[in-house]
Design a protein around this motif. Structure first.
Motif, PDB file in Angstrom:
ATOM      1  N   LEU A 167     -10.127 -67.357 -21.977  1.00 39.48           N
ATOM      2  CA  LEU A 167      -9.480 -67.932 -23.104  1.00 39.48           C
ATOM      3  C   LEU A 167     -10.800 -68.797 -23.769  1.00 39.48           C
ATOM      4  CD1 LEU A 167      -6.142 -69.272 -22.102  1.00 39.48           C
ATOM      5  CD2 LEU A 167      -6.479 -67.498 -23.596  1.00 39.48           C
TER       6      LEU A 167
ATOM      7  N   ASN B  79     -12.354 -67.687 -27.499  1.00 39.80           N
ATOM      8  CA  ASN B  79     -12.220 -68.391 -28.627  1.00 39.80           C
ATOM      9  C   ASN B  79     -13.608 -69.191 -29.079  1.00 39.80           C
ATOM     10  OD1 ASN B  79      -9.156 -68.801 -29.434  1.00 39.80           O
ATOM     11  ND2 ASN B  79      -9.272 -68.913 -27.028  1.00 39.80           N
ATOM     12  N   THR B  80     -14.626 -69.244 -28.223  1.00 42.66           N
ATOM     13  CA  THR B  80     -15.757 -69.746 -28.663  1.00 42.66           C
ATOM     14  C   THR B  80     -16.577 -68.477 -29.437  1.00 42.66           C
ATOM     15  OG1 THR B  80     -16.828 -69.235 -26.389  1.00 42.66           O
ATOM     16  CG2 THR B  80     -16.139 -71.336 -26.977  1.00 42.66           C
TER      17      THR B  80
ATOM     18  N   LYS C 248     -13.235 -70.186 -32.774  1.00 40.26           N
ATOM     19  CA  LYS C 248     -12.073 -71.055 -33.158  1.00 40.26           C
ATOM     20  C   LYS C 248     -11.508 -72.501 -32.467  1.00 40.26           C
ATOM     21  CE  LYS C 248      -9.457 -66.385 -33.436  1.00 40.26           C
ATOM     22  NZ  LYS C 248      -8.258 -65.677 -32.933  1.00 40.26           N
ATOM     23  N   LEU C 249     -12.673 -72.992 -31.889  1.00 39.41           N
ATOM     24  CA  LEU C 249     -12.550 -74.086 -31.192  1.00 39.41           C
ATOM     25  C   LEU C 249     -13.065 -75.438 -31.963  1.00 39.41           C
ATOM     26  CD1 LEU C 249     -14.103 -73.645 -27.331  1.00 39.41           C
ATOM     27  CD2 LEU C 249     -11.716 -73.838 -28.327  1.00 39.41           C
TER      28      LEU C 249
ATOM     29  N   LYS D 229      -8.410 -77.692 -34.610  1.00 37.75           N
ATOM     30  CA  LYS D 229      -8.453 -76.144 -34.220  1.00 37.75           C
ATOM     31  C   LYS D 229      -7.986 -76.237 -32.799  1.00 37.75           C
ATOM     32  CE  LYS D 229     -11.609 -73.432 -37.182  1.00 37.75           C
ATOM     33  NZ  LYS D 229     -12.610 -72.717 -37.187  1.00 37.75           N
ATOM     34  N   ILE D 230      -8.796 -76.829 -31.938  1.00 39.21           N
ATOM     35  CA  ILE D 230      -8.573 -76.956 -30.655  1.00 39.21           C
ATOM     36  C   ILE D 230      -7.271 -77.452 -30.217  1.00 39.21           C
ATOM     37  CG2 ILE D 230      -9.673 -79.008 -30.085  1.00 39.21           C
ATOM     38  CD1 ILE D 230     -11.177 -77.702 -27.737  1.00 39.21           C
TER      39      ILE D 230
ATOM     40  N   THR E 266      -4.389 -77.160 -31.841  1.00 36.13           N
ATOM     41  CA  THR E 266      -3.737 -75.964 -32.248  1.00 36.13           C
ATOM     42  C   THR E 266      -3.538 -75.044 -30.966  1.00 36.13           C
ATOM     43  OG1 THR E 266      -3.797 -76.395 -34.643  1.00 36.13           O
ATOM     44  CG2 THR E 266      -3.019 -73.979 -33.856  1.00 36.13           C
ATOM     45  N   LEU E 267      -4.806 -74.623 -30.568  1.00 37.69           N
ATOM     46  CA  LEU E 267      -4.971 -73.500 -29.633  1.00 37.69           C
ATOM     47  C   LEU E 267      -4.379 -74.129 -28.188  1.00 37.69           C
ATOM     48  CD1 LEU E 267      -8.630 -72.264 -30.277  1.00 37.69           C
ATOM     49  CD2 LEU E 267      -6.626 -70.852 -30.248  1.00 37.69           C
TER      50      LEU E 267
ATOM     51  N   ARG F 248      -1.861 -76.196 -27.918  1.00 40.25           N
ATOM     52  CA  ARG F 248      -0.564 -75.888 -28.166  1.00 40.25           C
ATOM     53  C   ARG F 248       0.136 -74.739 -28.008  1.00 40.25           C
ATOM     54  NH1 ARG F 248       1.881 -80.395 -29.804  1.00 40.25           N
ATOM     55  NH2 ARG F 248       0.027 -81.220 -30.906  1.00 40.25           N
ATOM     56  N   ARG F 249      -0.690 -73.857 -28.619  1.00 45.03           N
ATOM     57  CA  ARG F 249      -0.196 -72.293 -28.592  1.00 45.03           C
ATOM     58  C   ARG F 249      -0.061 -71.929 -27.224  1.00 45.03           C
ATOM     59  NH1 ARG F 249      -4.353 -67.693 -30.491  1.00 45.03           N
ATOM     60  NH2 ARG F 249      -3.460 -66.067 -29.121  1.00 45.03           N
ATOM     61  N   TYR F 250      -1.156 -72.095 -26.335  1.00 40.96           N
ATOM     62  CA  TYR F 250      -1.394 -71.495 -24.962  1.00 40.96           C
ATOM     63  C   TYR F 250      -0.392 -72.478 -24.074  1.00 40.96           C
ATOM     64  CZ  TYR F 250      -5.469 -68.973 -26.428  1.00 40.96           C
ATOM     65  OH  TYR F 250      -6.227 -68.102 -27.046  1.00 40.96           O
TER      66      TYR F 250
END
Length: 317
Positions: free
Chosen positions: A59, A63-64, A68-69, A99-100, A102-103, A105-107
């Motif tokens: 992950l 994402n890096t 997306k981070l 961004k981070i 949101t990620l 929370r999603r995972y």
């Protein structure tokens, strides 16, 4: 015998924690309690939520690579121009952090987790209240060994009296008595814990403003003992304090300055650990995520190279 592991902050260096957890798992060492600060809080929370070390590394790398981070504040230039005109500085961080968050929370939602209380493995994350300087520990397990000696705390003392050159004055006392919370949005908590001053914007939760827990407790050992861990392994990057390769920009300078300021408090916390593992990762700047795989490997090999000592210290044959 229950075992806890404390993962320190360190920005991109935190990827080494992933290799540490993988090596411990492969050697049959079960982690019963886990804590983490800043980047260590991300690894600790994802591991406690049920993600394997290899999944966490995947992950992070994916994402890096796709950028997306980090969401840099593109209005920084405008704000600097405004500073020249109005002499008012409105910059509170170069990275917004949306961004981070949101990620995260999603995972976490993929594991049906929204609140820290939804996580089954005992977890603790410290953050710092910017208004009061108070350490706030978020944990999903009851604190059973908390020191409640009110004679040694300043919890209920609002003012102190002192005399300077015969003049009576009053001064506010800094609140050094931690606050413990067992409920809270996990993405909010982690986002607060990574709010490195001057780099990430502080995180607002309700009416409070929070910053990186590493400002006061970068390797959260004591909280694991308070939660019930019999033995604690502390993982830190303190051997890098004399690393001067990244003192070429405001992020590198700020990072080094905070390391220096928090050094003594960090040493006191680490003295409480049964095993201290210090991983050297010189030349890695706060946001240099390009070396995540090599850092994870470094953490992996450090544990494997010391596995006999670790097993002996925690009483495993």
């Amino acid at each position: 015998m229950s075992l806890g592991i404390a993962l320190s902050g360190g920005g991109a260096k935190g990827a080494a924690h992933i290799g540490v957890l993988e090596a411990l798992k492969e050697n049959g060492i079960k982690i019963d309690y886990i804590s983490g600060t800043s980047s260590g809080s991300i690894i600790a929370a994802f591991y406690a939520a049920g993600y394997s070390p290899n999944e966490i590394l995947r992950l992070l790398v994916n994402n890096t690579k796709s950028n997306k981070l980090l969401d840099y504040d593109k209005s920084i230039g405008f704000k600097l121009m405004k500073l020249l005109v109005s002499r008012k500085l409105t910059i509170n961080g170069f990275i917004k952090g949306d961004k981070i968050e949101t990620l995260i929370r999603r995972y976490m939602n993929e594991k049906n987790i929204s609140d820290i209380s939804d996580i089954k493995t005992p977890l603790a994350i410290p953050i710092v209240d910017l208004k009061t300087g108070e350490i706030v520990y978020y944990s999903n397990k009851e604190i059973i060994n908390k020191d409640n000696n009110l004679l040694e705390s300043n919890k209920d003392v609002e003012e102190d009296e002192y005399i300077i050159k015969g003049v009576y004055k009053k001064a506010k006392i800094y609140d050094d008595y931690p606050e413990y919370r067992d409920l809270g949005d996990i993405a909010d908590i982690i986002r607060a814990s990574i709010s490195f001053p001057g780099v990430f914007r502080p995180k607002n939760i309700e009416e409070n403003v929070y910053i990186d827990g590493g400002v006061r407790v970068n390797t959260p050992v004591k909280i694991l003992k308070e939660m019930g861990a019999d033995k604690v392994i502390a993982i830190s990057f303190d051997c890098n304090r004399l690393d001067n390769k990244n003192l070429k920009n405001i992020i590198g300078i700020t990072s080094q300055a905070i390391d220096i300021l928090t050094h003594e408090a960090g040493e006191e916390e680490q003295k409480l650990a049964d095993i201290n593992i210090r991983i050297c990762a010189k030349g890695i700047s706060l946001l240099d995520f390009s070396k995540s795989i090599s850092l994870a490997r470094k953490g992996y090999y450090v544990i494997n190279n010391n596995i006999k000592y670790i097993k002996k210290k925690i009483g495993i044959n």
